[in-house]
Design a protein around this motif. Structure first.
Motif, short mmCIF file in Angstrom:
data_model
loop_
_atom_site.label_atom_id
_atom_site.label_comp_id
_atom_site.label_asym_id
_atom_site.label_seq_id
_atom_site.Cartn_x
_atom_site.Cartn_y
_atom_site.Cartn_z
N GLU A 154 -3.29 3.64 -3.69
CA GLU A 154 -3.10 2.30 -4.18
C GLU A 154 -2.12 1.51 -3.30
N THR A 214 -2.77 -1.85 -1.26
CA THR A 214 -1.97 -3.04 -1.50
C THR A 214 -1.41 -3.59 -0.19
N MET A 254 -5.63 -3.05 -12.28
CA MET A 254 -4.36 -3.23 -11.58
C MET A 254 -4.07 -4.73 -11.47
#
Lengths: 223, 223, 223, 223
Positions: free
Chosen positions: B72, B76, B134
């Motif tokens: 993740e 990002t 998210m």
DNA sequence: GATGAATGAGCCTTCATTCAT
DNA sequence: CATGAATGAAGGCTCATTCAT
């Protein structure tokens, strides 16, 4: 990972036709679709396991596969339902015999209210998120949903252009513009997860009114 | 998923001197980011495995974890880069000292050309697809990207409204409308995977010109 | 079950080349092969789960997949090993310069001793059991094992026929007959699970002697 | 897998009068056995699902369980039928009052023709494949099939040995040898899936003739 | 008695992540 | 620091079997 293409299927693919009985109880089907829609919307396509779906729909995992061939088909069924659900009745609002501004205002309100609903946003999110890998799903969804609306609006505009009430060189393009401009960025923000609640009615009204005014003036609407 | 991030390096830190604890070779970092971007764009977030990333970036899987805490965080980082890359230089185009129509035309061209690029569309797709699970990623992306643009345009409009050249009651809303109309549905179609090639320049031009005309006339631009 | 052929693979099949690193530690490979052979022999192909294999080989299930593409490939590897293990050295016994009866006696003893071993019987059982669905495995096994032996014997007989010591119209057929008569039904009974222990040496000797005598006399062997 | 077989019917038995408790319609039973045989032969035991059987037999899956306790019992029933079907009539060919060579030739032809039939090969394959896990099935099959034949031949040979027409020290062993030698490897190759069609009559004839000649000469047959 | 529908258990496979080197 | 190897956990899917009708 590549050599197995020919050999692995041998074991099972031999089985021929005739699926297992194809669950036909419409009530159960609904139950599954609803449960699946709920959990898919919450977690997204990939992050939702079939176990999650089974739990959410209160059926066994195996039952899922009685009603739907696989995860993808289940998801596709939900999408199809989602888009088709109200499109027809919404398009019916485009009545050429009613005054244009009121028609478009009402139509815009309907469209925007629907699109901003969390569950609808969620469906669009999933389809978009999956579009790279499964372009047919994306295309189909787009064509049966957004594009269908644009086409209907374009046709509606054609009528009024012919009647001399509007000066639009490219009604298809104008229809797309109309659909965007009435949203005022409201749906987009939700798509990215910035907001999650359905917008209050007055905010929707404001955006539609503003976008519609812009559109009418911009295309020289003459009452 | 995030809990164990501080503890591992500690051991190393104790053993050696003041050496930088985690992956700091900027070249390798670039290599990873580029490879990851490529493969994420191709397959989407969930469908891309860390093995895929490692292969695409030509590093070992373990090395990935030296430079990025987890999948993740890696993703990002790519998003952050993506949005920030060109926004600044684009916003610089909004020069209040140049004639408004030309500024907005040029600005619109820039924006739309960028947004319609396959890799950019892919990035948006992923972020949207992941936004439910998210939301911070989605929000951050939206705020640093689309919203930042809207804000800048709003501010730009403010100036011209103050100068009496434009009649806009809500410049924030108008900015959002502007950003949408100039697209003429071009980006949206791509988001759903209907089209995948970058659009030809003249099509972009046509959409921007049409949208801008609508916008200016609709908001009563007085040269 | 049939409609998904085109759509399901889309999700994963996109991944291209480059397997995960292809476990290369030969020791671990051995460990897996041995463990797998043991449990496959005990339970058969279908009834053995990859979890069983992992347990039997004392590795994690995932490790299995580092060394072997899938269950079928793992099994095939075992089969290949099994057949190739000793065939070569056995064929070397067919020395045309030694007296024929002794050569065939020794050769027959070797063959029958091997074939009657429980683990070998088990391997044959599995291959036979799987031959309907995976004919290539069966054929390959047959050709590299039994057929190779038959061919070698046929060639050996050819020599002695040419030398006038044997009167055999069809050596290929005779070779097959030889391979069967020396067994005296001993292997067959084991194939069906009637007996499971390796036969005592004297029983093997008796069968080979009897079969060989029959063969030699039947084909008019002249010292 | 076998535990619950007696308990279910009890309830029914209590409720109704002296009605036969479990599936007794012999026609339906036949239908099931035939359908099951067909599909088991095609796919093998493990790879055939009860759904496959139901489809092949044109009954519902539940009905299967009315007539047969479980998959294994159904399969066993088929095996039993298969072996018993023609063995008796074949053994009748062993008429001590007819000339030995002709009797054994005719008998050998019958045996080999039957054994080489695809459906029969398939049955053997399945039993062998399953023998490790279910040794009783294998043993029972072997004893009621191959062994029964061997015993009959042995007994037949005994007669001629006693009559001084044959010099056979161990007729049981010789019987086994006879059964193998007349096959000339023909059945074995099929067992491994190398060939699948029934062999042409002349090939069968050739193998039997060759094997029989070998056998007679080898055991000193004196017309 | 026959069936359509339902399900718990389990299978093969893969993934994100972590050590030992 | 970089890596090859290893793994616990989980995922999609199917199967033998059983009820309610």
């Amino acid at each position: 990972m590549e050599g197995s293409q020919a050999s692995r299927p041998v074991m099972k693919e031999l089985r021929r036709g005739g699926r297992p009985a194809a669950g036909t109880d419409p009530q159960k089907r609904r139950q599954i679709l609803d449960g699946a829609h709920r959990i898919f919307s919450e977690l997204g396509f990939d992050a939702t396991s079939m176990s999650d779906v089974a739990r959410s729909a209160q059926v066994s995992k195996a039952t899922l596969y009685v009603y739907f061939q696989d995860k993808e088909h289940l998801f596709t069924a939900i999408c199809a339902e989602q888009r088709d659900r109200n499109v027809a009745e919404k398009l019916a609002l485009l009545d050429v015999n009613q005054p244009l501004p009121e028609v478009l205002a009402r139509f815009g309100m309907e469209i925007l209210s629907t699109l901003a609903q969390p569950l609808v946003v969620a469906a669009h999110r999933i389809v978009i998120g999956v579009a790279e890998r499964m372009p047919e799903i994306g295309s189909e969804f787009y064509e049966a949903g957004p594009l269908r609306v644009i086409n209907a609006v374009a046709q509606y505009l054609d009528h009024h252009v012919a009647a001399g009430r509007l000066n639009v060189p490219d009604t298809q393009l104008a229809a797309a513009q109309f659909c965007e401009v009435i949203q005022g960025g409201m749906v987009k923000a939700r798509l990215y997860g910035v907001l999650n609640e359905p917008p209050p009615r007055d905010e929707i009204e404001k955006n539609v009114a503003s976008g519609l005014a812009l559109f009418l003036k911009g295309y020289g609407f003459a009452g």
